[in-house]
Every structure is written in structure tokens, then in C-alpha cells.
Scaffold this active site. Structure first.
Site, PDB file in Angstrom:
ATOM      1  N   CYS A  43      37.018  48.928  35.529  1.00  0.00           N
ATOM      2  CA  CYS A  43      38.465  49.141  35.410  1.00  0.00           C
ATOM      3  C   CYS A  43      38.845  49.697  34.043  1.00  0.00           C
ATOM      4  O   CYS A  43      39.969  50.159  33.863  1.00  0.00           O
ATOM      5  CB  CYS A  43      39.221  47.844  35.669  1.00  0.00           C
ATOM      6  N   ASP A  45      39.278  47.992  31.308  1.00  0.00           N
ATOM      7  CA  ASP A  45      40.056  47.060  30.486  1.00  0.00           C
ATOM      8  C   ASP A  45      39.211  46.520  29.329  1.00  0.00           C
ATOM      9  O   ASP A  45      38.002  46.321  29.470  1.00  0.00           O
ATOM     10  CB  ASP A  45      40.569  45.893  31.334  1.00  0.00           C
ATOM     11  N   CYS A  68      45.068  45.030  32.535  1.00  0.00           N
ATOM     12  CA  CYS A  68      46.001  44.668  33.599  1.00  0.00           C
ATOM     13  C   CYS A  68      46.735  43.351  33.288  1.00  0.00           C
ATOM     14  O   CYS A  68      46.373  42.630  32.356  1.00  0.00           O
ATOM     15  CB  CYS A  68      45.235  44.517  34.906  1.00  0.00           C
ATOM     16  N   CYS A 112      39.039  39.538  35.895  1.00  0.00           N
ATOM     17  CA  CYS A 112      39.886  39.569  34.700  1.00  0.00           C
ATOM     18  C   CYS A 112      39.715  38.268  33.900  1.00  0.00           C
ATOM     19  O   CYS A 112      39.705  38.292  32.669  1.00  0.00           O
ATOM     20  CB  CYS A 112      41.343  39.765  35.091  1.00  0.00           C
TER      21      CYS A 112
END
Ligand code: FES
Length: 132
Positions: A43, A45, A68, A112
Site C-alpha cells: 500500500c 504506507d 490510511c 495497518c
């Protein structure tokens, strides 16, 4: 816009929304004792954790997360969970504990919270390597 917010609130717990919209411990510790930076290749991140440690206790912790909402909420909650805690306890922090403290994350967002666990463990490793 209103519909998007409604859908997100249905997907995420109140705690996730609170920590996403009002993240705790955002920032940098200039003279940090340990810094951990991790990223997720899929992603893109990135999460960075700064630790200030005194007498084996996390005296202060800050984070910077470029990612995110779940990553921001996970960082915020993780920092709250370790602030003021002895390093032995911090070492044991898992993404599961972070997720539970947030009252859950959608399955596709669990990674996450893994980022938060990894960033903290890396910051601890950095601290221990500097002690040698
Ligand atoms: Fe990658 Fe949240 S989508 S950390």
C-alpha cells in the site's frame, strides 16, 4: 461526501474514527532514544515511531504516519498503549492488542495494525542497539 462518511462509520468502530480524526501523540521527538520506521510495500504506507525512555519506562512516544486512516488510528492507539509502560510490557505489544483496543478493524485493514507493532519493535531494537 456524506454517504462516504456514513459508509466509513459503518465499517469502522467509534474508537477507530476517534483516533483517526483526533490522533494522539503525533509528532517528532528530536532527541529520541529509539526510532523505528517501517513501511508496507503493497500500500506504500509508512510509519515512524519515536521513543523517549527513562529508567526502563517509555517516558514519551510520538509518531508520524503517512498512510490510511486505519494506520493513523493504529499508531495513535499503539502509542497510548505503551506510554508510561515498562519496556518488558512494550516488548509484548501485538497488533492484536492494538486492534482489540480499537474495538476491531476490518479484515482487509489488519495489516495497518501490524505496521504499528513492527514500528514499535523496531524503535525498541534501535534503543537496545544504542545501549551496547
Ligand atoms: Fe496500508 Fe493501511 S492500507 S497501512
Amino acid at each position: 461526501m456524506v454517504l462516504t462518511i456514513y459508509i466509513k462509520m459503518a465499517l469502522y468502530s467509534e474508537k477507530v474514527m476517534d483516533h483517526f480524526l483526533n490522533p494522539r501523540n503525533v509528532g517528532v521527538i528530536e532527541d529520541a532514544d529509539g526510532i523505528g520506521e517501517v513501511g508496507n510495500a503493497k500500500c506504500g504506507d509508512i510509519m515512524k515511531i519515536y521513543l523517549k525512555i527513562k529508567d526502563g519506562i517509555v517516558e514519551d512516544v510520538k509518531f508520524e504516519t503517512f498512510g490510511c486512516g486505519s494506520a493513523i488510528a493504529s499508531s495513535s492507539m499503539a502509542t497510548e498503549l505503551i506510554k508510561g509502560k515498562p519496556l518488558e510490557e512494550v516488548k509484548e505489544l501485538t497488533n492484536k492488542a492494538v486492534t482489540e483496543a480499537l474495538d476491531g478493524l476490518p479484515a482487509h485493514k489488519l495489516h495497518c495494525s501490524v505496521l504499528a507493532e513492527e514500528a514499535i519493535q523496531k524503535a525498541l531494537d534501535d534503543y537496545y542497539s544504542k545501549q551496547k
